[in-house]
Design an enzyme around this catalytic site. Sequence first.
Site, PDB file in Angstrom:
ATOM      1  N   THR A  59      -5.167   7.955   4.073  1.00 55.94           N
ATOM      2  CA  THR A  59      -5.618   6.813   3.282  1.00 55.94           C
ATOM      3  C   THR A  59      -4.548   5.735   3.184  1.00 55.94           C
ATOM      4  OG1 THR A  59      -4.887   7.880   1.223  1.00 55.94           O
ATOM      5  CG2 THR A  59      -7.148   8.295   1.930  1.00 55.94           C
ATOM      6  N   ASP A  60      -3.282   6.124   3.241  1.00 57.66           N
ATOM      7  CA  ASP A  60      -2.188   5.164   3.118  1.00 57.66           C
ATOM      8  C   ASP A  60      -2.156   4.233   4.323  1.00 57.66           C
ATOM      9  OD1 ASP A  60      -0.200   4.211   1.479  1.00 57.66           O
ATOM     10  OD2 ASP A  60       1.324   5.628   2.131  1.00 57.66           O
ATOM     11  N   ASP A  61      -2.145   4.801   5.531  1.00 60.52           N
ATOM     12  CA  ASP A  61      -2.184   3.968   6.730  1.00 60.52           C
ATOM     13  C   ASP A  61      -3.450   3.135   6.771  1.00 60.52           C
ATOM     14  OD1 ASP A  61      -0.029   4.399   9.042  1.00 60.52           O
ATOM     15  OD2 ASP A  61      -0.192   6.254   7.912  1.00 60.52           O
TER      16      ASP A  61
ATOM     17  N   HIS B 251      -1.753   1.420  -2.900  1.00 56.45           N
ATOM     18  CA  HIS B 251      -2.104   0.762  -1.637  1.00 56.45           C
ATOM     19  C   HIS B 251      -3.618   0.717  -1.445  1.00 56.45           C
ATOM     20  CE1 HIS B 251       2.130   1.922  -0.006  1.00 56.45           C
ATOM     21  NE2 HIS B 251       2.160   0.827  -0.729  1.00 56.45           N
TER      22      HIS B 251
END
Length: 661
Positions: free
Chosen positions: A402-404, A478
């Site tokens: 999920t971060d990328d 993010h």
Amino acid sequence: MTATTDGSAGAMGPLAAAATTTHHTGALAPDLDEAAARAAERAVEHLLARQDTEGWWKGDLETNVTMDAEDLLLRQFLGILDSGTSRAAALHIRRGQREDGAWATFYGGPGEVSATIEAYVALRLAGDPPEAPHMARAAAWVRSHGGIASARVFTRIWLALFGWWRWEDLPELPPELLFLPKWFPLNIYDFGCWARQTIVPLTVVSAKRPVRPAPFPLDELHTDPARPNPPRPLAPVAGWDGLFQRLDKALHVYHRVAPRALRRTAMNLAARWIVERQENDGCWGGIQPPAVYSVIALHLLGYDLQHPVMRAGLESLDRFAVWNEDGSRMIEACQSPVWDTCLATIALADAGLPPDHPALVKAADWMLDEEVGRTGDWAVRRPGLPPGGWAFEFHNDNYPDTDDTAEVVLALRRVRHPEPARVEAAVARGARWTLGMQSRDGAWGAFDADNTSVLPNKLPFCDFGEVIDPPSADVTAHVVEMLAYEGLAEDPRTRRGVEWLLAHQEPNGAWFGRWGVNHVYGTGSVLPALTAAGLPVSHPAIRRAVDWLGATQNEDGGWGEDLRSYSDPAWIGRGTSTASQTAWALIALLAAGERASEPVRRGVAWLAATQREDGSWDEPYFTGTGFPWDFSINYHLYRQVFPLTALGRYVHGEPSPAKER
């Protein structure tokens, strides 16, 4: 790869060259705004010069010497270690030794027993004699810190492969673990994806208990060579430690009586699980440790080195090697092109590069091609969720995160692409997948939803760092920021994420940083998310964070936080100023409307004054994490992309959801 990517190489463009002749960053121009603009201009030229022709950026991902040592041990185990490889690895390993003889796991850190043992053994494999002064110092340091018996489980597993430690004195990890249903405690999906990919092959190794002839003894690393495997004291019966310690004893008994047919079936299931998750480039999850243990496990199950799976796996491991001009060789734990590319795209766009600039369009094309389009392990807890999103590495279709995904979407929204429908479709899939990965508490973990069981961390085997993937403030921030840019700031799911962030603010006003060091990273992630989601800069949570950042600014104007802040609260917000951490603090303060404040002006001045002649920054300190405290990372591109983002936002103003859409 033939050169490092530490920001010291690459031809300067004409814009940077012109700036060099008229402005020296060591002496600030009288006007800070002008100095910031010139520094940003130079940084843009430097970063553009580092883009690959295919459109991506990637900096070296530096960890610690255990990567290099275990690569040599693997090759020794398989019988393929050559003198050139060992000589190049030894050059790199020797360079990291401290004066007291030990090796640390991060720049400037304290000596660490397991890292020192593994470095010592690797140098012995490379031919360094034990009586050499640097080796004698290392051995003495190990003995003074408890010897091999005090090493972590992973180190003792490597030693057991060569008979330097007894398998009977290691925690048992039976392959029958794979039979546990997905709802049962301690099934493999209770572990984070990185641990899961490592544990499955290690169940085979644990069952097989192989021993290759040791090329030399290691008596000098024991406190008492006559009693090299001292028993570990039993924990009290009450509590998880005592329970799992006694369970481990029972599993050792089971190892002796396990039905052969059942064990064979379990190992075959493990082999199938491993092979099914091999990526197209031969690696596993784009991460070096699971690849190493998968190769060993399959080899023990009869896969010879010429088998296509093994050949591809070994070739993938070679791609983790960074060869330097002096002939040394460093092994990366993984590679970060997607992460680096989306961050570079954001930095360049926020620094004023036109949204249709060829470099940004090329980067967007590459990121669009990297979209994950198939179902992976994340679907165990989210069955029926359509795939989407992005992973961290070149090839990793099983484990998007999920971060990328959030940062790639933010990057794509900054590019004016000639095929807008293609971008819209990819972004919609990524946002839908990310929303579907929200945990029950309203926040987001990196790779899985609701990966929060406390039991895996209690196992005697799991002493190597974090093995679960609970929600964190930085990842959740993010995602919230991305959802706000997608026009979903008022969506109930976004508001739950905001509420979670507000509830998890530390008493001092900061937020904990899971994937970056530490509270400076967490706070630098959260404030832009909260303001993007509509919180006014006067909100009490934002003011407390601003006050904390002001109180932790160093006298030189920068910010730094030492990795020891993960284990010692006295280090929270304290450390040598670094370019990336100064940038995180500035990004937070700018989001909070503090552009004209003294802390921002001093921080911008520090960045401008410390910029190197080529437009980059120097940063030997580790500001990234794999596991907080246990596994630290120096992302070599962080020193470039985050300062540029901060300077760009100082010069050109804050990006906003309305502007980007």
